[in-house]
Design a protein around this motif. Structure first.
Motif, PDB file in Angstrom:
ATOM      1  N   GLN A   1      -6.163  42.103 -56.180  1.00 58.56           N
ATOM      2  CA  GLN A   1      -7.616  41.920 -56.240  1.00 58.56           C
ATOM      3  C   GLN A   1      -7.919  40.561 -56.844  1.00 58.56           C
ATOM      4  N   ARG A   2      -9.032  39.958 -56.400  1.00 57.40           N
ATOM      5  CA  ARG A   2      -9.554  38.753 -57.020  1.00 57.40           C
ATOM      6  C   ARG A   2     -11.083  38.847 -57.020  1.00 57.40           C
ATOM      7  N   SER A   3     -11.648  39.463 -58.048  1.00 53.06           N
ATOM      8  CA  SER A   3     -13.109  39.567 -58.153  1.00 53.06           C
ATOM      9  C   SER A   3     -13.502  40.034 -59.543  1.00 53.06           C
TER      10      SER A   3
ATOM     11  N   THR B   1     -17.730  43.868 -58.143  1.00 49.74           N
ATOM     12  CA  THR B   1     -16.766  44.642 -57.361  1.00 49.74           C
ATOM     13  C   THR B   1     -17.312  46.021 -57.013  1.00 49.74           C
TER      14      THR B   1
ATOM     15  N   MET C   1     -10.355  39.253 -63.383  1.00 50.69           N
ATOM     16  CA  MET C   1     -10.473  39.224 -61.928  1.00 50.69           C
ATOM     17  C   MET C   1      -9.570  40.251 -61.237  1.00 50.69           C
TER      18      MET C   1
ATOM     19  N   SER D   1      -1.740  37.060 -53.326  1.00 53.39           N
ATOM     20  CA  SER D   1      -3.086  36.549 -53.600  1.00 53.39           C
ATOM     21  C   SER D   1      -3.883  36.378 -52.313  1.00 53.39           C
TER      22      SER D   1
ATOM     23  N   THR E   1     -11.410  41.108 -52.242  1.00 52.67           N
ATOM     24  CA  THR E   1     -12.521  40.545 -53.012  1.00 52.67           C
ATOM     25  C   THR E   1     -13.481  41.688 -53.374  1.00 52.67           C
ATOM     26  N   GLY E   2     -14.593  41.337 -54.007  1.00 51.98           N
ATOM     27  CA  GLY E   2     -15.505  42.346 -54.525  1.00 51.98           C
ATOM     28  C   GLY E   2     -16.100  43.254 -53.479  1.00 51.98           C
TER      29      GLY E   2
ATOM     30  N   GLU F   1     -10.639  40.708 -47.277  1.00 47.16           N
ATOM     31  CA  GLU F   1      -9.413  40.013 -47.666  1.00 47.16           C
ATOM     32  C   GLU F   1      -9.744  38.617 -48.150  1.00 47.16           C
ATOM     33  N   ARG F   2      -9.114  38.197 -49.229  1.00 48.14           N
ATOM     34  CA  ARG F   2      -9.428  36.885 -49.822  1.00 48.14           C
ATOM     35  C   ARG F   2      -9.082  35.744 -48.875  1.00 48.14           C
TER      36      ARG F   2
END
Length: 271
Positions: free
Chosen positions: A91-93, A98, A147, A189, A194-195, A199-200
């Motif tokens: 995850q990155r958010s 989120t 994040m 990564s 994302t939130g 997909e990032r």
């Protein structure tokens, strides 16, 4: 422990740490069962391995498919000696941005599905009286990393399950290993959510400059061969953070001693 002739079953085996573990185990004489969602990518990995392999593609969230794969895996060769709960998504958010569904999705893949797969295999391993269970957690399973609130929750939970299971199995001949990688140069990564659950699609410099997957796999298997119960695979600040939160071996021994002294039997007798 020598891996020669042993059968290792890896989930999330089509790329990253899972693929690297397959390559390293093959070089040490093990047979491999490879699982993941993409049959084509699994077959490509299998074709690169100079050992006997079996591919069992399925989505870890599909418990019926997972149960069917478990039945096939335990019938192949002499059964499963080593199981690696490796499938996962990051995850990155920020938490405030989120959606709750992202928490549900990440915990389902990274925690609940890994527990379900292990539970399905436990009767086979306990009947044999030997084996190794490897749980791929993360430094984020030891330290709360911004994040990654959903990812941290899942990976902390995986360690909790594995540590409790280790105590329960301490008299069974089955070893439980928790692996906590830091930054390893994979697509983790890029594939992170994302939130809003999308997909990032891009990587982090720290990941791109991380430990090569092959080196990470070698460190992991060397530590498993040495029967280390908690294995930190990280460098620099990440290694220092992991070591600060490392569970002392004395605590693992204390829990195993409780089980040896009849703790579980006493608890069950009180029910």
């Amino acid at each position: 422990m020598s891996f020669e002739g042993k059968t290792a079953w890896i989930t999330g085996a089509s790329s990253g740490i899972g693929e690297a573990l397959a390559q390293e185990w093959a070089s040490r004489g093990a047979n491999l069962i490879l699982s993941g969602r993409d049959e084509g990518r699994l077959s490509a990995v299998a074709n690169r391995l100079e050992t006997e392999t079996r591919t069992l593609p399925f989505d870890v969230r599909d418990e019926d498919a997972m149960q069917a794969a478990t039945e096939e895996a335990t019938r192949w060769k002499d059964g499963v000696d080593i199981f690696v709960a490796n499938a996962g998504i990051s995850q990155r958010s920020p938490a405030v941005d989120t959606a709750m569904q992202v928490y549900r999705d990440i915990i389902d893949v990274d925690l609940t599905a890994q527990i379900a797969a292990t539970q399905a295999l436990l009767p086979h391993m306990t009947a044999r009286g030997n084996g190794k269970l490897l749980f791929i957690s993360s430094i984020a399973g030891k330290v709360g990393v911004p994040m990654r609130t959903a990812y941290c929750a899942a990976k902390h939970g995986l360690i909790g399950y594995a540590d409790a299971l280790r105590g329960e199995l301490s008299q069974s001949g089955i070893d439980v290993h928790v692996i906590c990688p830091g930054s390893v140069a994979t697509n983790v990564s890029r594939n992170a959510l994302t939130g809003d659950g999308s997909e990032r699609g891009r990587s982090d410099k720290v990941i791109d400059n991380g430990i090569p997957p092959g080196e990470a796999a070698k460190r992991i298997l060397d530590a498993v061969e040495a029967n280390q119960r908690e294995i930190i695979v990280a460098d620099g600040m990440e290694e220092a953070m992991g070591e600060m939160r490392r569970t002392p071996d004395q605590l693992f021994d204390q829990v195993a001693g409780m089980v040896a002294a009849g703790y579980m039997e006493k608890m069950q007798a009180e029910d």
